[in-house]
Design a protein around this motif. Structure first.
Motif, mmCIF file in Angstrom:
data_model
loop_
_atom_site.group_PDB
_atom_site.id
_atom_site.type_symbol
_atom_site.label_atom_id
_atom_site.label_comp_id
_atom_site.label_asym_id
_atom_site.label_seq_id
_atom_site.Cartn_x
_atom_site.Cartn_y
_atom_site.Cartn_z
ATOM 1 N N LEU A 144 0.927 -1.177 0.000
ATOM 2 C CA LEU A 144 -0.062 -0.183 -0.126
ATOM 3 C C LEU A 144 0.708 1.350 -0.113
ATOM 4 O O LEU A 144 0.365 2.474 -0.373
ATOM 5 C CB LEU A 144 -0.799 0.041 1.442
ATOM 6 C CG LEU A 144 -2.051 -0.843 1.301
ATOM 7 C CD1 LEU A 144 -2.795 -0.982 2.439
ATOM 8 C CD2 LEU A 144 -2.806 -1.027 0.146
ATOM 9 N N MET A 145 2.138 1.171 0.234
ATOM 10 C CA MET A 145 2.866 2.218 0.316
ATOM 11 C C MET A 145 2.880 3.470 -0.881
ATOM 12 O O MET A 145 2.964 4.370 -0.607
ATOM 13 C CB MET A 145 4.267 1.949 1.028
ATOM 14 C CG MET A 145 4.471 1.331 2.264
ATOM 15 S SD MET A 145 6.125 1.070 2.765
ATOM 16 C CE MET A 145 6.761 2.723 2.618
ATOM 17 N N ALA A 146 3.131 2.638 -1.968
ATOM 18 C CA ALA A 146 3.259 3.383 -2.893
ATOM 19 C C ALA A 146 2.113 4.254 -3.668
ATOM 20 O O ALA A 146 2.079 5.399 -3.724
ATOM 21 C CB ALA A 146 3.520 2.606 -4.453
ATOM 22 N N SER A 147 1.068 3.775 -3.061
ATOM 23 C CA SER A 147 -0.302 4.496 -3.369
ATOM 24 C C SER A 147 -0.458 5.556 -2.533
ATOM 25 O O SER A 147 -0.772 6.822 -2.868
ATOM 26 C CB SER A 147 -1.545 3.728 -3.538
ATOM 27 O OG SER A 147 -1.527 3.120 -2.328
ATOM 28 N N GLU A 148 -0.184 5.429 -1.137
ATOM 29 C CA GLU A 148 -0.134 6.288 -0.181
ATOM 30 C C GLU A 148 0.938 7.573 -0.774
ATOM 31 O O GLU A 148 0.875 8.732 -0.442
ATOM 32 C CB GLU A 148 0.200 5.902 1.049
ATOM 33 C CG GLU A 148 -0.751 4.920 1.748
ATOM 34 C CD GLU A 148 -2.284 5.320 1.875
ATOM 35 O OE1 GLU A 148 -2.246 6.591 2.339
ATOM 36 O OE2 GLU A 148 -3.085 4.474 1.642
ATOM 37 N N ALA A 149 2.005 7.175 -1.049
ATOM 38 C CA ALA A 149 2.908 8.315 -1.467
ATOM 39 C C ALA A 149 2.329 8.947 -2.723
ATOM 40 O O ALA A 149 2.253 10.324 -2.688
ATOM 41 C CB ALA A 149 4.314 7.646 -1.846
ATOM 42 N N ARG A 150 1.642 8.211 -3.454
ATOM 43 C CA ARG A 150 1.076 9.073 -4.746
ATOM 44 C C ARG A 150 -0.119 10.019 -4.179
ATOM 45 O O ARG A 150 -0.369 11.080 -4.628
ATOM 46 C CB ARG A 150 0.323 8.008 -5.528
ATOM 47 C CG ARG A 150 1.167 7.831 -6.843
ATOM 48 C CD ARG A 150 0.419 6.991 -7.820
ATOM 49 N NE ARG A 150 -0.685 6.024 -7.529
ATOM 50 C CZ ARG A 150 -0.470 4.753 -6.880
ATOM 51 N NH1 ARG A 150 0.778 4.350 -7.086
ATOM 52 N NH2 ARG A 150 -1.437 4.098 -6.761
ATOM 53 N N HIS A 151 -0.690 9.677 -3.309
ATOM 54 C CA HIS A 151 -1.839 10.482 -2.861
ATOM 55 C C HIS A 151 -1.130 11.591 -1.959
ATOM 56 O O HIS A 151 -1.960 12.754 -2.307
ATOM 57 C CB HIS A 151 -2.653 9.670 -1.563
ATOM 58 C CG HIS A 151 -3.435 8.493 -2.199
ATOM 59 N ND1 HIS A 151 -4.101 7.455 -1.352
ATOM 60 C CD2 HIS A 151 -3.502 8.069 -3.580
ATOM 61 C CE1 HIS A 151 -4.689 6.751 -2.170
ATOM 62 N NE2 HIS A 151 -4.330 6.783 -3.592
ATOM 63 N N TYR A 152 -0.110 11.511 -1.226
ATOM 64 C CA TYR A 152 0.429 12.671 -0.594
ATOM 65 C C TYR A 152 0.891 13.585 -1.456
ATOM 66 O O TYR A 152 0.754 15.010 -1.432
ATOM 67 C CB TYR A 152 1.074 12.546 0.729
ATOM 68 C CG TYR A 152 2.693 12.183 0.613
ATOM 69 C CD1 TYR A 152 3.716 13.171 0.281
ATOM 70 C CD2 TYR A 152 2.999 10.908 0.859
ATOM 71 C CE1 TYR A 152 4.997 12.847 0.180
ATOM 72 C CE2 TYR A 152 4.142 10.650 0.947
ATOM 73 C CZ TYR A 152 5.211 11.571 0.615
ATOM 74 O OH TYR A 152 6.600 11.276 0.658
ATOM 75 N N GLY A 153 1.525 13.232 -2.786
ATOM 76 C CA GLY A 153 1.906 13.906 -3.473
ATOM 77 C C GLY A 153 1.001 14.606 -4.547
ATOM 78 O O GLY A 153 1.104 15.802 -5.061
#
Length: 194
Positions: A144-153
């Motif tokens: 799930l980490m990559a999508s969370e990074a995309r979201h905050y970006g």
């Protein structure tokens, strides 16, 4: 774990220990977090419907958050954990209280608070993935980490799209300091954002 530059302080080891000792409760809270994240994206879309870039990005985020909600709920089912209400930690309410009431500052603050929440989620889901003693659950959290990074970006990019970068950066630092202060005392009930 990589350092997340927008966060003023990393998560404490006390939170990691609390989360790993209460994985079922963390999973249940995670379900609530995914639902709330989808609702936050939809709320911003309804609040600013003429902001096309915002509507497009947040539509995708809301859809992905609901997909994560489904995935976390599948984990709850596998572990025999029923969906149930939980007391919310003070984190979300304390951050929302910092959102200014007048536009356009209100829009900026909504975007940056969402950015910070997603950044902290990215960090904490990664920590669960790193420290979880159950390999399959650890793998799920790392996934799930990559999508969370995309979201905050995405939230940061939206703020940068609609506001001057210097204004965005100054306000982000102010809010990030407050966010770290909110988390400086470990909430007694284990939560993703406690």
């Amino acid at each position: 774990m990589t350092t997340i530059n927008i966060l003023q302080q990393p998560t404490s080891t006390a939170w990691i220990d609390q989360a790993i000792a209460n994985l079922d409760l963390i999973l249940l809270d995670h379900s609530h977090c995914e639902r709330k994240a989808a609702a936050a994206a939809l709320n911003l879309m309804f609040r600013y419907p003429s902001s096309r870039a915002l509507v497009d990005k947040l539509t995708a985020i809301a859809q992905e958050e609901l997909e994560h909600f489904t995935l976390v709920n599948q984990w709850l089912d596998r572990r025999g954990i029923p969906l149930a209400p939980l007391n919310a930690p003070p984190y979300g309410a304390a951050l929302r209280a910092l959102i200014r009431r007048q536009e356009p500052e209100r829009m900026l603050d909504f975007l940056l608070v969402s950015c910070l929440i997603e950044a902290r989620s990215h960090e904490r889901l990664g920590l669960i993935g790193e420290h979880c003693p159950e390999p399959e659950l650890a793998k799920f959290y790392r996934s799930l980490m990559a999508s969370e990074a995309r979201h905050y970006g995405a939230y940061w990019v939206l703020a940068d799209t609609y506001f001057d970068r210097a204004v965005v950066q100054d306000r982000l630092v102010e809010l990030a300091i407050a966010e770290s202060e909110i988390l400086s005392t470990l909430h007694p009930e284990p939560r993703i954002h406690s």
